[in-house]
Structures are given as C-alpha cells and as structure tokens.
Scaffold this motif. Structure first.
Motif, mmCIF file in Angstrom:
data_model
loop_
_atom_site.group_PDB
_atom_site.id
_atom_site.type_symbol
_atom_site.label_atom_id
_atom_site.label_comp_id
_atom_site.label_asym_id
_atom_site.label_seq_id
_atom_site.Cartn_x
_atom_site.Cartn_y
_atom_site.Cartn_z
ATOM 1 N N SER A 74 -5.824 -1.950 -4.941
ATOM 2 C CA SER A 74 -4.502 -2.567 -4.832
ATOM 3 C C SER A 74 -4.057 -2.624 -3.374
ATOM 4 O O SER A 74 -3.551 -3.648 -2.903
ATOM 5 C CB SER A 74 -3.504 -1.766 -5.660
ATOM 6 O OG SER A 74 -2.213 -2.269 -5.475
ATOM 7 N N SER A 75 -4.266 -1.525 -2.650
ATOM 8 C CA SER A 75 -3.888 -1.485 -1.227
ATOM 9 C C SER A 75 -4.677 -2.499 -0.421
ATOM 10 O O SER A 75 -4.126 -3.178 0.453
ATOM 11 C CB SER A 75 -4.123 -0.089 -0.653
ATOM 12 O OG SER A 75 -3.321 0.854 -1.302
ATOM 13 N N LEU A 76 -5.979 -2.599 -0.701
ATOM 14 C CA LEU A 76 -6.806 -3.577 0.011
ATOM 15 C C LEU A 76 -6.346 -4.999 -0.279
ATOM 16 O O LEU A 76 -6.301 -5.845 0.613
ATOM 17 C CB LEU A 76 -8.281 -3.414 -0.368
ATOM 18 C CG LEU A 76 -9.018 -2.268 0.294
ATOM 19 C CD1 LEU A 76 -10.419 -2.133 -0.288
ATOM 20 C CD2 LEU A 76 -9.090 -2.455 1.797
ATOM 21 N N SER A 77 -5.996 -5.245 -1.522
ATOM 22 C CA SER A 77 -5.514 -6.577 -1.892
ATOM 23 C C SER A 77 -4.242 -6.915 -1.127
ATOM 24 O O SER A 77 -4.110 -8.010 -0.572
ATOM 25 C CB SER A 77 -5.265 -6.618 -3.398
ATOM 26 O OG SER A 77 -4.713 -7.852 -3.757
ATOM 27 N N LEU A 78 -3.305 -5.970 -1.069
ATOM 28 C CA LEU A 78 -2.062 -6.197 -0.316
ATOM 29 C C LEU A 78 -2.337 -6.390 1.172
ATOM 30 O O LEU A 78 -1.723 -7.242 1.825
ATOM 31 C CB LEU A 78 -1.101 -5.023 -0.518
ATOM 32 C CG LEU A 78 -0.466 -4.905 -1.894
ATOM 33 C CD1 LEU A 78 0.327 -3.605 -2.023
ATOM 34 C CD2 LEU A 78 0.425 -6.107 -2.166
ATOM 35 N N LEU A 79 -3.281 -5.603 1.701
ATOM 36 C CA LEU A 79 -3.633 -5.728 3.118
ATOM 37 C C LEU A 79 -4.200 -7.109 3.409
ATOM 38 O O LEU A 79 -3.791 -7.770 4.370
ATOM 39 C CB LEU A 79 -4.648 -4.647 3.510
ATOM 40 C CG LEU A 79 -5.219 -4.725 4.916
ATOM 41 C CD1 LEU A 79 -4.128 -4.476 5.947
ATOM 42 C CD2 LEU A 79 -6.347 -3.735 5.091
ATOM 43 N N PHE A 80 -5.116 -7.578 2.560
ATOM 44 C CA PHE A 80 -5.707 -8.911 2.771
ATOM 45 C C PHE A 80 -4.640 -10.005 2.638
ATOM 46 O O PHE A 80 -4.633 -10.967 3.399
ATOM 47 C CB PHE A 80 -6.859 -9.171 1.802
ATOM 48 C CG PHE A 80 -8.116 -8.429 2.172
ATOM 49 C CD1 PHE A 80 -8.585 -8.415 3.468
ATOM 50 C CD2 PHE A 80 -8.831 -7.737 1.211
ATOM 51 C CE1 PHE A 80 -9.731 -7.735 3.811
ATOM 52 C CE2 PHE A 80 -9.984 -7.042 1.542
ATOM 53 C CZ PHE A 80 -10.438 -7.039 2.847
ATOM 54 N N THR A 85 -1.494 -14.119 5.383
ATOM 55 C CA THR A 85 -0.220 -14.808 5.591
ATOM 56 C C THR A 85 0.264 -14.712 7.037
ATOM 57 O O THR A 85 1.159 -15.454 7.430
ATOM 58 C CB THR A 85 0.873 -14.241 4.660
ATOM 59 O OG1 THR A 85 0.985 -12.836 4.881
ATOM 60 C CG2 THR A 85 0.563 -14.531 3.211
ATOM 61 N N GLU A 86 -0.330 -13.828 7.833
ATOM 62 C CA GLU A 86 0.047 -13.734 9.240
ATOM 63 C C GLU A 86 -0.501 -14.952 9.977
ATOM 64 O O GLU A 86 -1.670 -15.315 9.841
ATOM 65 C CB GLU A 86 -0.534 -12.442 9.840
ATOM 66 C CG GLU A 86 -0.038 -12.158 11.229
ATOM 67 C CD GLU A 86 -0.592 -10.848 11.755
ATOM 68 O OE1 GLU A 86 -1.201 -10.886 12.832
ATOM 69 O OE2 GLU A 86 -0.427 -9.812 11.083
ATOM 70 N N GLU A 87 0.332 -15.599 10.755
ATOM 71 C CA GLU A 87 -0.013 -16.874 11.399
ATOM 72 C C GLU A 87 -1.242 -16.760 12.300
ATOM 73 O O GLU A 87 -2.142 -17.600 12.254
ATOM 74 C CB GLU A 87 1.181 -17.388 12.212
ATOM 75 C CG GLU A 87 0.972 -18.774 12.782
ATOM 76 C CD GLU A 87 2.197 -19.255 13.551
ATOM 77 O OE1 GLU A 87 1.997 -20.026 14.487
ATOM 78 O OE2 GLU A 87 3.320 -18.846 13.204
ATOM 79 N N ARG A 88 -1.290 -15.712 13.110
ATOM 80 C CA ARG A 88 -2.416 -15.556 14.044
ATOM 81 C C ARG A 88 -3.737 -15.363 13.294
ATOM 82 O O ARG A 88 -4.757 -15.951 13.625
ATOM 83 C CB ARG A 88 -2.144 -14.364 14.968
ATOM 84 C CG ARG A 88 -3.049 -14.322 16.180
ATOM 85 C CD ARG A 88 -2.687 -13.185 17.082
ATOM 86 N NE ARG A 88 -3.053 -11.932 16.414
ATOM 87 C CZ ARG A 88 -2.572 -10.750 16.708
ATOM 88 N NH1 ARG A 88 -1.675 -10.626 17.639
ATOM 89 N NH2 ARG A 88 -2.959 -9.669 16.066
ATOM 90 N N THR A 89 -3.700 -14.544 12.239
ATOM 91 C CA THR A 89 -4.903 -14.314 11.438
ATOM 92 C C THR A 89 -5.340 -15.598 10.750
ATOM 93 O O THR A 89 -6.532 -15.911 10.684
ATOM 94 C CB THR A 89 -4.646 -13.224 10.381
ATOM 95 O OG1 THR A 89 -4.148 -12.067 11.031
ATOM 96 C CG2 THR A 89 -5.908 -12.872 9.633
ATOM 97 N N GLU A 90 -4.372 -16.341 10.238
ATOM 98 C CA GLU A 90 -4.679 -17.611 9.566
ATOM 99 C C GLU A 90 -5.389 -18.566 10.528
ATOM 100 O O GLU A 90 -6.384 -19.196 10.170
ATOM 101 C CB GLU A 90 -3.380 -18.240 9.042
ATOM 102 C CG GLU A 90 -3.595 -19.460 8.193
ATOM 103 C CD GLU A 90 -2.271 -19.991 7.652
ATOM 104 O OE1 GLU A 90 -2.280 -21.142 7.191
ATOM 105 O OE2 GLU A 90 -1.257 -19.271 7.688
#
Length: 135
Positions: A74-80, A85-90
C-alpha cells in the motif's frame, strides 16, 4: 687411559646430543602449538561463515516478509502515485519513454506487447476506459 682428545669428543658429543634433544623437543612443542592455533582459526572462520549465512538468511526472510506485507504494498502504491503526479517526475518519465521508444528493440517489444494486449478482451475494455477518461 683416557686422553684429552677423547674427553673433548665425549663432552662435545654429550652437548650435541642434549642440544639435538632440546631442539627436537622445542620443534615438537611448536608443531603442536601451531596445530592448535590452526584448528582454532579454522573453527573461528567456520563460525563466522555460519554467522554470515545465518545473518543473510535472516535478512532475506525479513525482506520477503516486508515485501509481502499489505502495508508495504500500500505504501509503495501511494509512493508511486505521488511520484507520478509530481510534475518533474512526470516530465522525466515522458523523456524516458521517448528515449526508450527510439530504440528499435524496445519498439518491437512494445508493438508485440500492445498486439497481445489488444487480443485480450479484458485488456481491450480497460484500454477503452483509459482512452475515454483521458480524452
């Protein structure tokens, strides 16, 4: 009667015998001590190896337990989700996908994967839902 040379020879050979006997005794004792030390070292190395194997096994079991834990998943899913959703990561993900698709091998594998996905009815439905939401 006894001569001076005979007495010298007797004394020399007597000391030589004692020295030889003492040398043999010292060598024998040194050899026994070295065997004991070598045995102790071998036992220590074997003990450390077993401890390392035991530690490695414990770490593997812990990692397996953590990886299979619902809380971890669950934590990994939330982290991903937050990363995506972070603009730079996207932006970095899009750059990575574009660079990957410029590779002939990746393009061929992606085409094969998409072809396989569109033959599966369930995945066709999911793709349709995705396209409907993203349009």
């Amino acid at each position: 009667g006894p001569t001076v040379e005979g007495a010298r020879w007797f004394m020399t050979s007597k000391y030589a015998a004692w020295i030889s006997l003492l040398s043999i005794l010292i060598f024998w004792r040194y050899r026994v001590t070295m065997y004991q030390r070598t045995s102790e070292e071998v036992a220590n190395v074997a003990s450390m190896t077993l401890q390392q194997d035991s530690l490695r096994k414990t770490i593997q079991e812990t990692l397996t337990t953590v990886a299979n834990s619902p809380e971890t998943l669950s934590s990994l899913s939330l982290l991903f989700q937050s990363l995506i959703t972070e603009e730079r990561t996207e932006k970095h993900l899009i750059d990575l996908i574009v660079r990957a698709l410029n590779s002939e091998g990746v393009r061929l594998a992606a085409i094969d994967l998409l072809d396989e996905c569109f033959r599966n009815e369930y995945l066709q439905g999911r793709a349709g839902e995705f396209l409907k939401v993203s349009a």
